[in-house]
Design a protein around this motif. Structure first.
Motif, PDB file in Angstrom:
ATOM      1  N   UNK A  25       0.847  -1.193   0.000  1.00 36.42           N
ATOM      2  CA  UNK A  25       0.000   0.000   0.000  1.00 36.42           C
ATOM      3  C   UNK A  25       0.883   1.245   0.000  1.00 36.42           C
ATOM      4  N   UNK A  26       0.377   2.297  -0.607  1.00 37.92           N
ATOM      5  CA  UNK A  26       1.111   3.560  -0.654  1.00 37.92           C
ATOM      6  C   UNK A  26       0.134   4.719  -0.561  1.00 37.92           C
ATOM      7  N   UNK A  27       0.323   5.581   0.427  1.00 32.09           N
ATOM      8  CA  UNK A  27      -0.472   6.796   0.563  1.00 32.09           C
ATOM      9  C   UNK A  27       0.440   7.996   0.365  1.00 32.09           C
ATOM     10  N   UNK A  28      -0.063   9.023  -0.314  1.00 34.83           N
ATOM     11  CA  UNK A  28       0.712  10.244  -0.539  1.00 34.83           C
ATOM     12  C   UNK A  28      -0.110  11.449  -0.101  1.00 34.83           C
ATOM     13  N   UNK A 108      -4.079  -1.943  -9.097  1.00 36.14           N
ATOM     14  CA  UNK A 108      -5.197  -1.850  -8.166  1.00 36.14           C
ATOM     15  C   UNK A 108      -4.919  -1.006  -6.946  1.00 36.14           C
ATOM     16  N   UNK A 109      -4.166   0.071  -7.101  1.00 37.90           N
ATOM     17  CA  UNK A 109      -3.867   0.950  -5.993  1.00 37.90           C
ATOM     18  C   UNK A 109      -2.684   0.519  -5.151  1.00 37.90           C
ATOM     19  N   UNK A 110      -2.112  -0.658  -5.439  1.00 39.21           N
ATOM     20  CA  UNK A 110      -0.934  -1.146  -4.727  1.00 39.21           C
ATOM     21  C   UNK A 110       0.299  -0.935  -5.593  1.00 39.21           C
ATOM     22  N   UNK A 111       1.475  -0.902  -4.964  1.00 39.49           N
ATOM     23  CA  UNK A 111       2.694  -0.653  -5.715  1.00 39.49           C
ATOM     24  C   UNK A 111       3.746  -1.707  -5.395  1.00 39.49           C
ATOM     25  N   UNK A 112       4.627  -1.929  -6.362  1.00 42.52           N
ATOM     26  CA  UNK A 112       5.755  -2.847  -6.188  1.00 42.52           C
ATOM     27  C   UNK A 112       6.914  -2.319  -7.010  1.00 42.52           C
ATOM     28  N   UNK A 113       8.104  -2.819  -6.701  1.00 38.14           N
ATOM     29  CA  UNK A 113       9.296  -2.329  -7.395  1.00 38.14           C
ATOM     30  C   UNK A 113      10.289  -3.461  -7.580  1.00 38.14           C
ATOM     31  N   UNK A 114      10.883  -3.507  -8.764  1.00 35.79           N
ATOM     32  CA  UNK A 114      12.024  -4.382  -9.030  1.00 35.79           C
ATOM     33  C   UNK A 114      13.230  -3.490  -9.267  1.00 35.79           C
ATOM     34  N   UNK A 115      14.408  -3.956  -8.874  1.00 33.88           N
ATOM     35  CA  UNK A 115      15.600  -3.137  -9.080  1.00 33.88           C
ATOM     36  C   UNK A 115      16.827  -4.008  -9.268  1.00 33.88           C
ATOM     37  N   UNK A 116      17.837  -3.430  -9.907  1.00 33.40           N
ATOM     38  CA  UNK A 116      19.114  -4.105 -10.106  1.00 33.40           C
ATOM     39  C   UNK A 116      20.184  -3.043 -10.303  1.00 33.40           C
ATOM     40  N   UNK A 117      21.403  -3.379  -9.946  1.00 35.93           N
ATOM     41  CA  UNK A 117      22.489  -2.415 -10.094  1.00 35.93           C
ATOM     42  C   UNK A 117      23.005  -2.415 -11.531  1.00 35.93           C
TER      43      UNK A 117
END
Length: 243
Positions: A25-28, A108-117
């Motif tokens: 979940x993320x609220x701003x 759907x209002x939710x957030x996720x993140x993938x990352x790599x160097x």
């Protein structure tokens, strides 16, 4: 501002066979600088500071965003498209030797993140407009960026910089951030620690609250600011107004 607890959360979504994602979940909230200072003083009495922050509890964030020639990521954000994504390069502080590629997703209002160097060699080639080096990688995220640079004509469009103060609370895996001094600079200055910049909204502070399945009551009460409610507030979209 109203922050309410919730006990529902979407199940993890798998983007590839090897990378299961956990959406949060993320609220701003957009605050005045004075409101941000009052809130910061309150949070410091209740929660731990991010251990990676400097002696004053804050650190700088520098992000280079990609978009299509028709600004799909920007338009989808403005239009509130339910399923969307954007790619960015990011580093922290004044040291640009450690840069990560990140893909942020909304569902759907939710957030996720993938990352790599990114290696320094890959980064320099990418910034020169030569993405072929990504094709030699076995990293799925680098290969995905290469595919979209070629197929969707993604290109770097905007640099967003700001000062961040971050607080942590283990229950609910909560992360609270206060972002100030939001600025944008020319893409060519992304790796410069102190480039000429344009202040975007010098008189605002952006509050973000991220958590897993539920928001603890202590956090919900701590982030209350009279008259403020959760709202869409994209630093990327704010900075794109100055193209």
């Amino acid at each position: 501002m109203t922050a309410t607890a919730t006990t529902t959360m979407a199940a993890p979504i798998t983007i590839s066979a090897h990378v299961p994602l956990k959406f949060r979940h993320e609220q701003k909230h957009q605050l005045s600088l004075q409101e941000g200072l009052v809130l910061s003083a309150r949070l410091k009495r209740l929660f731990a500071l991010d251990p990676h922050a400097g002696h004053d509890g804050s650190y700088s964030v520098h992000s280079l965003y990609f978009d299509t020639p028709y600004d799909r990521a920007l338009r989808e954000k403005i239009d509130g498209v339910d399923r969307r994504e954007k790619f960015r390069l990011r580093y922290y502080g004044m040291d640009a030797s450690f840069v990560r590629l990140e893909k942020k997703m909304k569902r759907g209002g939710l957030c996720a993140k993938r990352s790599t160097r990114l290696s320094e060699a890959m980064l320099q080639e990418l910034l020169k407009g030569n993405p072929a080096c990504l094709r030699e990688s076995d990293d799925p995220l680098l290969l995905e960026l290469y595919s979209k640079l070629q197929g969707e004509l993604l290109r770097p469009v905007c640099v967003v910089s700001y000062e961040r103060e971050a607080f942590l609370y283990p229950h609910g895996n909560v992360r609270i951030t206060l972002d100030r001094k939001i600025q944008t600079v020319a893409v060519r200055h992304f790796l410069h620690p102190s480039p000429p910049s344009l202040s975007v909204l010098a008189d605002i502070c952006v509050l973000e609250v991220k958590y897993d399945a539920y928001l603890p009551t202590i956090v919900s009460m701590a982030v209350q600011v009279p008259g403020r409610q959760a709202m869409a507030c994209s630093k990327y979209a704010l900075c794109r107004r100055f193209d």
